[in-house]
Design a protein around this motif. Structure first.
Motif, PDB file in Angstrom:
ATOM      1  N   ARG A   1      39.184 -23.257  -7.704  1.00 44.63           N
ATOM      2  CA  ARG A   1      39.018 -22.037  -8.492  1.00 44.63           C
ATOM      3  C   ARG A   1      40.358 -21.316  -8.609  1.00 44.63           C
ATOM      4  NH1 ARG A   1      35.969 -16.490  -6.736  1.00 44.63           N
ATOM      5  NH2 ARG A   1      36.192 -15.398  -8.732  1.00 44.63           N
ATOM      6  N   ILE A   2      40.615 -20.761  -9.804  1.00 41.34           N
ATOM      7  CA  ILE A   2      41.861 -20.033 -10.061  1.00 41.34           C
ATOM      8  C   ILE A   2      41.537 -18.578 -10.393  1.00 41.34           C
ATOM      9  CG2 ILE A   2      43.866 -19.818 -11.575  1.00 41.34           C
ATOM     10  CD1 ILE A   2      43.818 -22.831 -11.916  1.00 41.34           C
ATOM     11  N   VAL A   3      42.228 -17.649  -9.732  1.00 40.21           N
ATOM     12  CA  VAL A   3      42.058 -16.226 -10.024  1.00 40.21           C
ATOM     13  C   VAL A   3      43.412 -15.647 -10.425  1.00 40.21           C
ATOM     14  CG1 VAL A   3      40.129 -15.952  -8.426  1.00 40.21           C
ATOM     15  CG2 VAL A   3      42.473 -15.523  -7.634  1.00 40.21           C
ATOM     16  N   THR A   4      43.364 -14.499 -11.090  1.00 41.52           N
ATOM     17  CA  THR A   4      44.584 -13.806 -11.504  1.00 41.52           C
ATOM     18  C   THR A   4      44.629 -12.438 -10.842  1.00 41.52           C
ATOM     19  OG1 THR A   4      44.592 -14.931 -13.644  1.00 41.52           O
ATOM     20  CG2 THR A   4      45.893 -12.916 -13.468  1.00 41.52           C
TER      21      THR A   4
ATOM     22  N   VAL B   1      46.521 -17.699  -8.816  1.00 40.02           N
ATOM     23  CA  VAL B   1      46.420 -18.302  -7.476  1.00 40.02           C
ATOM     24  C   VAL B   1      45.246 -19.274  -7.468  1.00 40.02           C
ATOM     25  CG1 VAL B   1      46.056 -17.856  -5.019  1.00 40.02           C
ATOM     26  CG2 VAL B   1      47.345 -16.204  -6.410  1.00 40.02           C
ATOM     27  N   ARG B   2      45.468 -20.468  -6.898  1.00 43.50           N
ATOM     28  CA  ARG B   2      44.413 -21.495  -6.835  1.00 43.50           C
ATOM     29  C   ARG B   2      43.930 -21.636  -5.405  1.00 43.50           C
ATOM     30  NH1 ARG B   2      46.426 -26.439  -9.497  1.00 43.50           N
ATOM     31  NH2 ARG B   2      47.722 -26.621  -7.626  1.00 43.50           N
TER      32      ARG B   2
ATOM     33  N   HIS C   1      51.732 -20.274  -0.050  1.00 42.14           N
ATOM     34  CA  HIS C   1      50.382 -19.822   0.244  1.00 42.14           C
ATOM     35  C   HIS C   1      50.384 -18.302   0.406  1.00 42.14           C
ATOM     36  CE1 HIS C   1      49.615 -24.078   0.967  1.00 42.14           C
ATOM     37  NE2 HIS C   1      48.327 -23.778   0.837  1.00 42.14           N
ATOM     38  N   VAL C   2      49.411 -17.665  -0.229  1.00 38.17           N
ATOM     39  CA  VAL C   2      49.344 -16.205  -0.220  1.00 38.17           C
ATOM     40  C   VAL C   2      47.937 -15.757   0.170  1.00 38.17           C
ATOM     41  CG1 VAL C   2      51.122 -15.973  -1.984  1.00 38.17           C
ATOM     42  CG2 VAL C   2      48.729 -16.119  -2.681  1.00 38.17           C
ATOM     43  N   LEU C   3      47.853 -14.514   0.609  1.00 33.72           N
ATOM     44  CA  LEU C   3      46.563 -13.915   0.925  1.00 33.72           C
ATOM     45  C   LEU C   3      46.074 -13.164  -0.304  1.00 33.72           C
ATOM     46  CD1 LEU C   3      44.417 -13.306   3.134  1.00 33.72           C
ATOM     47  CD2 LEU C   3      45.686 -11.180   3.567  1.00 33.72           C
ATOM     48  N   VAL C   4      44.894 -13.535  -0.782  1.00 38.52           N
ATOM     49  CA  VAL C   4      44.307 -12.870  -1.942  1.00 38.52           C
ATOM     50  C   VAL C   4      43.244 -11.898  -1.442  1.00 38.52           C
ATOM     51  CG1 VAL C   4      43.041 -13.142  -4.101  1.00 38.52           C
ATOM     52  CG2 VAL C   4      44.720 -14.874  -3.395  1.00 38.52           C
ATOM     53  N   VAL C   5      43.414 -10.624  -1.788  1.00 37.72           N
ATOM     54  CA  VAL C   5      42.472  -9.577  -1.384  1.00 37.72           C
ATOM     55  C   VAL C   5      41.746  -9.091  -2.632  1.00 37.72           C
ATOM     56  CG1 VAL C   5      42.176  -7.319  -0.313  1.00 37.72           C
ATOM     57  CG2 VAL C   5      43.941  -8.887   0.530  1.00 37.72           C
ATOM     58  N   ALA C   6      40.423  -9.264  -2.628  1.00 32.02           N
ATOM     59  CA  ALA C   6      39.599  -8.807  -3.751  1.00 32.02           C
ATOM     60  C   ALA C   6      38.907  -7.516  -3.338  1.00 32.02           C
ATOM     61  CB  ALA C   6      38.582  -9.869  -4.136  1.00 32.02           C
ATOM     62  N   GLN C   7      39.096  -6.450  -4.123  1.00 29.52           N
ATOM     63  CA  GLN C   7      38.531  -5.148  -3.789  1.00 29.52           C
ATOM     64  C   GLN C   7      37.548  -4.701  -4.851  1.00 29.52           C
ATOM     65  OE1 GLN C   7      42.098  -2.721  -3.260  1.00 29.52           O
ATOM     66  NE2 GLN C   7      41.935  -2.998  -1.039  1.00 29.52           N
TER      67      GLN C   7
ATOM     68  N   GLN D   1      46.995 -20.844  -3.123  1.00 25.79           N
ATOM     69  CA  GLN D   1      48.361 -21.248  -3.438  1.00 25.79           C
ATOM     70  C   GLN D   1      48.803 -20.604  -4.739  1.00 25.79           C
ATOM     71  OE1 GLN D   1      49.040 -25.407  -4.456  1.00 25.79           O
ATOM     72  NE2 GLN D   1      50.973 -25.402  -3.317  1.00 25.79           N
ATOM     73  N   ALA D   2      49.949 -19.929  -4.698  1.00 27.35           N
ATOM     74  CA  ALA D   2      50.482 -19.277  -5.895  1.00 27.35           C
ATOM     75  C   ALA D   2      50.958 -20.326  -6.886  1.00 27.35           C
ATOM     76  CB  ALA D   2      51.636 -18.357  -5.515  1.00 27.35           C
ATOM     77  N   LEU D   3      50.550 -20.197  -8.135  1.00 28.87           N
ATOM     78  CA  LEU D   3      50.970 -21.127  -9.175  1.00 28.87           C
ATOM     79  C   LEU D   3      52.233 -20.649  -9.876  1.00 28.87           C
ATOM     80  CD1 LEU D   3      47.497 -22.014 -10.733  1.00 28.87           C
ATOM     81  CD2 LEU D   3      48.777 -23.211  -8.940  1.00 28.87           C
ATOM     82  N   GLN D   4      52.656 -19.417  -9.592  1.00 30.31           N
ATOM     83  CA  GLN D   4      53.875 -18.853 -10.177  1.00 30.31           C
ATOM     84  C   GLN D   4      54.561 -17.998  -9.122  1.00 30.31           C
ATOM     85  OE1 GLN D   4      50.642 -17.581 -12.727  1.00 30.31           O
ATOM     86  NE2 GLN D   4      52.239 -17.038 -14.190  1.00 30.31           N
TER      87      GLN D   4
END
Length: 238
Positions: A222-225, A216-217, A186-192, A203-206
């Motif tokens: 939803r999946i973002v890159t 990351v899902r 599990h990771v923290l996703v920061v959108a700027q 959750q990191a897929l790779q």
């Protein structure tokens, strides 16, 4: 961290005399005032991306002596788009006022001397960098591509993917990519975006490798890159 990307004989003399506004005769050497103008343009371009305390040196090469250029009353020096102002590069000269318009380039060698971290002794590939293996020294940071470093904290604990000679600056290309997290963590996703930032966990897929994009899902599917930037942290630019 510093994220480091030249005049030829008889025809060069003709060109540079034209830049000064002189006629295109066949002078034996380069006009010093014109040569200074061309060199100043190269210096200005190189300093734009150089550290504040760096020393910039420009050595102009020569045009191909087989060239035969038409007389020109006004020649303009310029930096060609897409070419680096550091290292081995070129500076352009074009005829703006003459019977025949032409455009040529002069090779140049640009050195950017700055105090950066270098290896205090030879270091083989696989070395985990320690404090006593580094020292500050004046180095031509334009000689090769890749980021160079000025603070030991940016290098300590990093593993060399390539060997270093004594006095050679470790660059980003010499270092193994760091893995910030494993697939499934599990990771923290920061959108700027412009003036704001939002964050959420996913959750990191790779595996999160430095410099490589990762997917990351989120819980809603939803999946973002984005790009891994630190321990279990991913940055997404909006």
């Amino acid at each position: 961290m510093v994220n480091t990307a030249a005049v030829r004989p008889r025809c060069a003399a003709l060109l540079l005399a034209a830049v000064a506004g002189g006629s295109l005769a066949e002078p034996a050497g380069l006009d010093p005032a014109v040569l200074a103008r061309v060199q100043q343009l190269a210096l200005t371009a190189a300093r734009a991306a150089a550290p504040a305390q760096a020393r910039v040196e420009v050595q102009l090469g020569q045009l191909d002596p087989r060239l035969r250029l038409a007389p020109c009353e006004q020649v303009e020096p310029y930096m060609p788009a897409g070419l680096s102002a550091w290292g081995r590069s070129r500076i352009g000269l074009r005829c703006l006022k003459g019977a025949t318009r032409w455009n040529v380039s002069l090779p140049m060698q640009v050195q950017v001397i700055a105090k950066v971290l270098v290896a205090s002794s030879p270091l083989p590939a696989g070395t985990v960098i320690a404090q006593d293996q580094l020292q500050l020294a004046d180095t031509d940071i334009a000689a090769q591509s890749g980021t160079v470093y000025t603070e030991a904290g940016q290098l300590l604990g990093r593993t060399l993917a390539k060997p270093l000679a004594a006095g050679e600056a470790p660059r980003s290309i010499h270092l193994k990519a760091r893995q910030w997290f494993a697939a499934g963590e599990h990771v923290l996703v920061v959108a700027q975006g412009a003036g704001y930032a939002v964050s959420s966990e996913g959750q990191a897929l790779q595996a999160g490798l430095e410099g490589q994009e990762v997917r990351v899902r989120f819980e809603n599917g939803r999946i973002v890159t984005g790009r891994p930037v630190a321990e279990r942290r991913v940055e997404v630019l909006l």
